[in-house]
Design a protein around this motif. Structure first.
Motif, PDB file in Angstrom:
ATOM      1  N   LEU A   1       0.715  -1.176   0.051  1.00 10.51           N
ATOM      2  CA  LEU A   1       0.032  -0.107   0.047  1.00 10.51           C
ATOM      3  C   LEU A   1       0.904   1.164   0.151  1.00 10.51           C
ATOM      4  O   LEU A   1       1.817   1.566   0.685  1.00 10.51           O
ATOM      5  CB  LEU A   1      -0.861  -0.032   1.340  1.00 10.51           C
ATOM      6  N   LYS A   2       0.442   1.998  -0.918  1.00 14.67           N
ATOM      7  CA  LYS A   2       1.043   3.494  -0.872  1.00 14.67           C
ATOM      8  C   LYS A   2       0.117   4.661  -0.899  1.00 14.67           C
ATOM      9  O   LYS A   2      -0.775   4.524  -1.499  1.00 14.67           O
ATOM     10  CB  LYS A   2       2.055   3.607  -2.349  1.00 14.67           C
ATOM     11  N   PRO A   3       0.641   5.809  -0.438  1.00 12.25           N
ATOM     12  CA  PRO A   3      -0.250   6.911  -0.659  1.00 12.25           C
ATOM     13  C   PRO A   3      -0.732   7.176  -1.929  1.00 12.25           C
ATOM     14  O   PRO A   3       0.174   6.997  -2.854  1.00 12.25           O
ATOM     15  CB  PRO A   3       0.653   8.126   0.061  1.00 12.25           C
ATOM     16  N   ASP A   4      -1.642   7.776  -2.044  1.00 12.85           N
ATOM     17  CA  ASP A   4      -2.308   7.972  -3.511  1.00 12.85           C
ATOM     18  C   ASP A   4      -2.890   6.829  -4.154  1.00 12.85           C
ATOM     19  O   ASP A   4      -3.290   6.805  -5.196  1.00 12.85           O
ATOM     20  CB  ASP A   4      -1.515   8.886  -4.420  1.00 12.85           C
ATOM     21  N   GLN A   5      -2.937   5.714  -3.583  1.00 17.20           N
ATOM     22  CA  GLN A   5      -3.359   4.546  -4.357  1.00 17.20           C
ATOM     23  C   GLN A   5      -4.787   4.297  -3.957  1.00 17.20           C
ATOM     24  O   GLN A   5      -5.434   4.637  -2.760  1.00 17.20           O
ATOM     25  CB  GLN A   5      -2.618   3.378  -3.393  1.00 17.20           C
ATOM     26  N   PRO A   6      -5.721   4.026  -5.135  1.00 19.84           N
ATOM     27  CA  PRO A   6      -6.989   3.943  -4.839  1.00 19.84           C
ATOM     28  C   PRO A   6      -7.581   2.694  -4.411  1.00 19.84           C
ATOM     29  O   PRO A   6      -6.777   1.713  -4.465  1.00 19.84           O
ATOM     30  CB  PRO A   6      -7.589   3.980  -6.159  1.00 19.84           C
ATOM     31  N   VAL A   7      -8.527   2.786  -3.412  1.00 20.60           N
ATOM     32  CA  VAL A   7      -9.077   1.504  -2.748  1.00 20.60           C
ATOM     33  C   VAL A   7     -10.655   1.734  -2.858  1.00 20.60           C
ATOM     34  O   VAL A   7     -11.216   2.719  -3.073  1.00 20.60           O
ATOM     35  CB  VAL A   7      -8.508   1.531  -1.023  1.00 20.60           C
ATOM     36  N   ARG A   8     -11.201   0.447  -2.620  1.00 18.37           N
ATOM     37  CA  ARG A   8     -12.630   0.261  -2.493  1.00 18.37           C
ATOM     38  C   ARG A   8     -12.976  -0.281  -1.294  1.00 18.37           C
ATOM     39  O   ARG A   8     -12.259  -1.231  -0.710  1.00 18.37           O
ATOM     40  CB  ARG A   8     -13.353  -0.140  -3.596  1.00 18.37           C
TER      41      ARG A   8
END
Length: 69
Positions: free
Chosen positions: A17-24
């Motif tokens: 996981l990284k900042p700015d990564q989209p998630v749902r």
């Protein structure tokens, strides 16, 4: 309006996981798979909790109707 969702992620998975990564995210009260809320990772802790071996991850979720989860 926005909401923050704090996840406790296994340390093995947190590395992906990284900042700015989209998630749902699907709230347990939602009925079906079409009811996913889109969000964005905004912070991944650099350290795991020693007891749980999980890493706190903060996700920013849109909240256009000011609903409370």
């Amino acid at each position: 309006s926005r909401m923050w969702l704090t996840l406790r992620v296994r340390s093995d998975d947190a590395d992906r996981l990284k900042p700015d990564q989209p998630v749902r995210f699907r709230h347990p009260g939602h009925a079906g798979p079409s009811e996913w809320d889109p969000g964005t990772v905004v912070w991944v802790s650099p350290a795991a909790d020693e007891k749980t071996r999980t890493v706190p991850v903060r996700v920013d979720l849109p909240n256009p109707s000011d609903r409370h989860h």
